[in-house]
Write a protein that holds these residues in place. Structure first.
Motif, short mmCIF file in Angstrom:
data_model
loop_
_atom_site.label_atom_id
_atom_site.label_comp_id
_atom_site.label_asym_id
_atom_site.label_seq_id
_atom_site.Cartn_x
_atom_site.Cartn_y
_atom_site.Cartn_z
N VAL A 87 1.06 -0.56 -2.68
CA VAL A 87 1.10 0.33 -1.60
C VAL A 87 2.25 0.10 -0.73
O VAL A 87 2.99 0.87 -0.43
CB VAL A 87 -0.39 0.58 -1.10
N ALA A 88 2.16 -1.25 -0.24
CA ALA A 88 3.22 -1.57 0.80
C ALA A 88 4.79 -1.18 -0.03
O ALA A 88 5.51 -0.65 0.82
CB ALA A 88 3.16 -2.75 1.15
N GLY A 90 5.46 0.91 -2.22
CA GLY A 90 5.85 2.46 -2.33
C GLY A 90 5.85 2.90 -0.76
O GLY A 90 6.86 3.76 -0.78
N TRP A 91 5.33 2.52 0.10
CA TRP A 91 5.50 2.84 1.48
C TRP A 91 7.14 2.57 1.89
O TRP A 91 7.51 3.22 2.54
CB TRP A 91 4.58 2.22 2.31
N ASP A 92 7.56 1.16 1.73
CA ASP A 92 8.85 0.82 2.00
C ASP A 92 9.79 1.50 1.49
O ASP A 92 10.90 2.00 1.87
CB ASP A 92 8.97 -0.41 1.60
N ARG A 93 9.75 2.03 0.26
CA ARG A 93 10.71 3.05 -0.53
C ARG A 93 10.67 4.39 0.13
O ARG A 93 11.78 4.65 0.21
CB ARG A 93 10.15 3.27 -1.85
N ARG A 94 9.29 4.92 0.46
CA ARG A 94 9.33 6.27 0.97
C ARG A 94 10.32 6.10 2.57
O ARG A 94 11.00 6.91 2.82
CB ARG A 94 8.04 6.70 1.21
N LEU A 95 9.96 5.08 3.21
CA LEU A 95 10.64 4.67 4.35
C LEU A 95 12.09 4.63 4.22
O LEU A 95 12.87 5.24 5.24
CB LEU A 95 9.82 3.79 5.26
#
Length: 105
Positions: A87-88, A90-95
């Motif tokens: 999850v982290a 994926g979140w880092d890629r989105r940011l």
């Protein structure tokens, strides 16, 4: 034991008392009676919390004579950590994508 869904595990961890018990059991195994003397939780409540943690696969129970000793289940905690890491990432890629888009404009 079948694999427990992460949402069920997080539900078990959502209670502060269960979190305290799990953190304590991460240091060394203990009986419910020992936990009751160390934590500000009644023996009856400890037993209920231990059942929930055990059902979620976060704690294992082993009989030692007349006593049941509980300990944190490292393999299940590691599996949960892998889910959180996914999850982290994926979140880092989105940011990073948002930052890149903002810098272009």
């Amino acid at each position: 034991m079948p694999e427990v869904a992460p949402v069920e595990i997080f539900g078990a961890l959502a209670d502060e008392s269960r979190w305290q018990i799990l953190v304590r059991l991460g240091t060394e195994p203990a009986s419910a009676s020992t936990l009751a003397t160390e934590l500000p939780i009644s023996r009856q409540a400890i037993a209920k919390h231990l059942k929930i943690l055990t059902d979620a696969g976060l704690v294992t129970a082993t009989r030692a004579g007349r006593e049941i000793r509980y300990e944190a289940a490292g393999s299940e905690l590691s599996r949960l950590a892998r889910h959180l890491d996914t999850v982290a990432r994926g979140w880092d890629r989105r940011l990073a994508g948002i930052k890149k888009a903002a810098e272009r404009d």
